[in-house]
Design an enzyme around this catalytic site. Structure first.
Site, PDB file in Angstrom:
ATOM      1  N   ASP A 141       0.831  -1.202   0.000  1.00 48.02           N
ATOM      2  CA  ASP A 141       0.000   0.000   0.000  1.00 48.02           C
ATOM      3  C   ASP A 141       0.865   1.251   0.000  1.00 48.02           C
ATOM      4  O   ASP A 141       0.428   2.319   0.439  1.00 48.02           O
ATOM      5  CB  ASP A 141      -0.934  -0.015   1.216  1.00 48.02           C
ATOM      6  CG  ASP A 141      -2.065   0.995   1.084  1.00 48.02           C
ATOM      7  OD1 ASP A 141      -2.633   1.379   2.138  1.00 48.02           O
ATOM      8  OD2 ASP A 141      -2.361   1.418  -0.052  1.00 48.02           O
ATOM      9  N   LYS A 144       2.772   3.406  -5.643  1.00 45.29           N
ATOM     10  CA  LYS A 144       2.301   2.354  -6.552  1.00 45.29           C
ATOM     11  C   LYS A 144       3.371   1.926  -7.549  1.00 45.29           C
ATOM     12  O   LYS A 144       3.412   0.770  -7.942  1.00 45.29           O
ATOM     13  CB  LYS A 144       1.034   2.807  -7.271  1.00 45.29           C
ATOM     14  CG  LYS A 144      -0.038   3.386  -6.322  1.00 45.29           C
ATOM     15  CD  LYS A 144      -0.298   2.529  -5.099  1.00 45.29           C
ATOM     16  CE  LYS A 144      -0.976   3.314  -3.995  1.00 45.29           C
ATOM     17  NZ  LYS A 144      -0.957   2.614  -2.683  1.00 45.29           N
ATOM     18  N   ASP A 169      -3.242  -3.023  -2.500  1.00 45.24           N
ATOM     19  CA  ASP A 169      -4.311  -2.026  -2.529  1.00 45.24           C
ATOM     20  C   ASP A 169      -4.181  -1.180  -3.808  1.00 45.24           C
ATOM     21  O   ASP A 169      -3.110  -1.107  -4.410  1.00 45.24           O
ATOM     22  CB  ASP A 169      -4.215  -1.112  -1.295  1.00 45.24           C
ATOM     23  CG  ASP A 169      -5.440  -0.196  -1.159  1.00 45.24           C
ATOM     24  OD1 ASP A 169      -5.306   0.870  -0.564  1.00 45.24           O
ATOM     25  OD2 ASP A 169      -6.516  -0.557  -1.686  1.00 45.24           O
ATOM     26  N   ASN A 170      -5.270  -0.557  -4.233  1.00 47.87           N
ATOM     27  CA  ASN A 170      -5.260   0.471  -5.290  1.00 47.87           C
ATOM     28  C   ASN A 170      -4.829  -0.002  -6.657  1.00 47.87           C
ATOM     29  O   ASN A 170      -4.228   0.766  -7.429  1.00 47.87           O
ATOM     30  CB  ASN A 170      -4.341   1.636  -4.886  1.00 47.87           C
ATOM     31  CG  ASN A 170      -4.610   2.139  -3.503  1.00 47.87           C
ATOM     32  OD1 ASN A 170      -3.751   2.054  -2.617  1.00 47.87           O
ATOM     33  ND2 ASN A 170      -5.804   2.659  -3.280  1.00 47.87           N
ATOM     34  N   GLU A 199     -11.506   4.168  -1.126  1.00 48.98           N
ATOM     35  CA  GLU A 199     -11.943   4.466   0.239  1.00 48.98           C
ATOM     36  C   GLU A 199     -12.802   5.736   0.295  1.00 48.98           C
ATOM     37  O   GLU A 199     -12.473   6.757  -0.279  1.00 48.98           O
ATOM     38  CB  GLU A 199     -10.746   4.603   1.192  1.00 48.98           C
ATOM     39  CG  GLU A 199      -9.628   5.495   0.736  1.00 48.98           C
ATOM     40  CD  GLU A 199      -8.541   4.747  -0.014  1.00 48.98           C
ATOM     41  OE1 GLU A 199      -8.842   3.714  -0.631  1.00 48.98           O
ATOM     42  OE2 GLU A 199      -7.394   5.199   0.006  1.00 48.98           O
TER      43      GLU A 199
HETATM   44  O1  LIG Z   1      -0.579   7.018  -3.043  1.00 47.11           O
HETATM   45  C1  LIG Z   1      -1.150   6.272  -2.258  1.00 47.11           C
HETATM   46  N1  LIG Z   1      -0.518   5.598  -1.322  1.00 47.11           N
HETATM   47  C2  LIG Z   1       0.918   5.785  -1.157  1.00 47.11           C
HETATM   48  C3  LIG Z   1       1.274   5.585   0.294  1.00 47.11           C
HETATM   49  C4  LIG Z   1       2.338   6.183   0.798  1.00 47.11           C
HETATM   50  C5  LIG Z   1       2.698   5.994   2.233  1.00 47.11           C
HETATM   51  O2  LIG Z   1       3.750   5.021   2.317  1.00 47.11           O
HETATM   52  C6  LIG Z   1       5.010   5.667   2.519  1.00 47.11           C
HETATM   53  N2  LIG Z   1       5.922   5.112   1.513  1.00 47.11           N
HETATM   54  C7  LIG Z   1       5.857   5.296   0.183  1.00 47.11           C
HETATM   55  N3  LIG Z   1       6.828   4.589  -0.433  1.00 47.11           N
HETATM   56  C8  LIG Z   1       7.512   3.945   0.540  1.00 47.11           C
HETATM   57  C9  LIG Z   1       8.621   3.045   0.545  1.00 47.11           C
HETATM   58  N4  LIG Z   1       9.281   2.621  -0.567  1.00 47.11           N
HETATM   59  C10 LIG Z   1       9.141   3.232  -1.877  1.00 47.11           C
HETATM   60  C11 LIG Z   1      10.012   4.475  -1.933  1.00 47.11           C
HETATM   61  O3  LIG Z   1      11.339   4.137  -1.618  1.00 47.11           O
HETATM   62  N5  LIG Z   1       9.038   2.539   1.734  1.00 47.11           N
HETATM   63  C12 LIG Z   1       8.423   2.898   2.880  1.00 47.11           C
HETATM   64  N6  LIG Z   1       7.367   3.750   2.951  1.00 47.11           N
HETATM   65  C13 LIG Z   1       6.929   4.260   1.782  1.00 47.11           C
HETATM   66  C14 LIG Z   1       4.749   7.151   2.390  1.00 47.11           C
HETATM   67  O4  LIG Z   1       5.601   7.884   3.260  1.00 47.11           O
HETATM   68  C15 LIG Z   1       3.291   7.271   2.812  1.00 47.11           C
HETATM   69  O5  LIG Z   1       3.133   7.286   4.208  1.00 47.11           O
HETATM   70  C16 LIG Z   1      -2.625   6.138  -2.321  1.00 47.11           C
HETATM   71  C17 LIG Z   1      -3.335   7.093  -3.046  1.00 47.11           C
HETATM   72  C18 LIG Z   1      -4.727   7.042  -3.132  1.00 47.11           C
HETATM   73  C19 LIG Z   1      -5.432   8.051  -3.924  1.00 47.11           C
HETATM   74  C20 LIG Z   1      -6.472   7.672  -4.774  1.00 47.11           C
HETATM   75  C21 LIG Z   1      -7.170   8.637  -5.523  1.00 47.11           C
HETATM   76  C22 LIG Z   1      -6.809   9.971  -5.420  1.00 47.11           C
HETATM   77  F1  LIG Z   1      -7.473  10.914  -6.125  1.00 47.11           F
HETATM   78  C23 LIG Z   1      -5.771  10.350  -4.578  1.00 47.11           C
HETATM   79  C24 LIG Z   1      -5.083   9.389  -3.834  1.00 47.11           C
HETATM   80  C25 LIG Z   1      -5.434   6.021  -2.465  1.00 47.11           C
HETATM   81  C26 LIG Z   1      -4.727   5.069  -1.723  1.00 47.11           C
HETATM   82  O6  LIG Z   1      -5.369   4.059  -1.058  1.00 47.11           O
HETATM   83  C27 LIG Z   1      -3.327   5.112  -1.656  1.00 47.11           C
HETATM   84  O7  LIG Z   1      -2.681   4.122  -0.941  1.00 47.11           O
HETATM   85 MG   LIG Z   2      -4.026   2.487  -0.490  1.00 46.22          MG
END
Ligand SMILES: O=C(NC/C=C/[C@H]1O[C@@H](n2cnc3c(NCCO)ncnc32)[C@H](O)[C@@H]1O)c1cc(-c2ccc(F)cc2)cc(O)c1O
Ligand SMILES: [Mg+2]
Length: 214
Positions: A141, A144, A169-170, A199
């Protein structure tokens, strides 16, 4: 200075949920995000699908990529058997600090190990650093575009065994097209799409459940 969305979500938990009651933490977050301020939690509708997969797998070891505020961490941890372990990776320290407090409010800190760092750095070190051989369940999650590279990394690091379940997810919104193509076409996975909604909205989204065949 103005508070952040994660800080306001934590405030809603502290105001409306009962300490030590994971169900009330989940309800408080869903109520806040549906009625006050949207946030990217897996949410209640996809959350029920997540619950059913966790219950079916009954995992001893779980890896979550992308903790965010800890909503899905609480959903998963509340269903785990007594000695099961959930490792959740979050690389934004400010967000991780909020998630720790949400997980603690739910009383689930003993089942959860929140690791601050990027999945690409940590996945290769999980075996020796956390004494985990393989994961029974992985919940993807995070960003993406990292679903596919991190899945390949988990394969290469021997963190998946025959029967390990990946739940992403997503896969429709925002979407993870390269990941979907991979798990659906690879002979090493048995993949299935659970249609649902983004969601707190009526927009289509869903979870992809992929069983690693070894
Ligand atoms: O983008 C979404 N999720 C991302 C999550 C990021 C969180 O995870 C952390 N994170 C990211 N990459 C890494 C990583 N590794 C990779 C980098 O090294 N290693 C560790 N932590 C990581 C971030 O710091 C955040 O805390 C999303 C968007 C929509 C959405 C839908 C429709 C819309 F219009 C808008 C938004 C709905 C959803 O359910 C979604 O999950
Ligand atoms: Mg999500």
């Amino acid at each position: 200075t103005r508070s952040t969305r994660p800080q306001r979500l934590l405030g809603a938990v502290q105001k409306n949920a009962t300490r030590g009651d994971p169900g009330s933490v989940i309800q408080a977050i869903d109520h806040y995000c549906r009625n006050k301020e949207w946030a990217m939690n897996v949410g209640d509708e996809k959350g029920c699908i997540l619950d059913s997969v966790v219950s079916e797998v009954n995992p001893a070891t779980v890896l979550e990529l992308g903790t965010y505020c800890g909503y899905s961490t609480v959903r998963i941890a509340r269903l785990l058997p007594p000695h099961a372990k959930l490792i959740t990776l979050e690389f934004n320290p400010a967000v991780a600090a909020i998630a720790r407090q949400v997980i603690a409010w739910a009383g689930l800190e003993d089942k959860v190990q929140l690791v601050e760092g990027a999945s690409g750095d940590f996945i290769p070190r999980i075996k020796e650093q956390f004494g985990v051989k393989t994961f029974d369940l992985v919940f993807l999650d995070h960003w993406k575009e990292y679903y596919l590279p991190d899945t390949k990394l988990m394969e290469e690091c021997g963190l998946l065994r025959k029967g390990s379940v990946l739940l992403a997810d997503n896969v429709v919104c925002p979407g993870a097209p390269d990941y979907l193509e991979y798990v659906r076409s690879s002979p090493r996975y048995e993949s299935r799409y659970f249609k649902s909604h983004l969601e707190y909205t009526k927009v289509e989204d869903g979870l992809e459940k992929s069983v690693f065949l070894g």
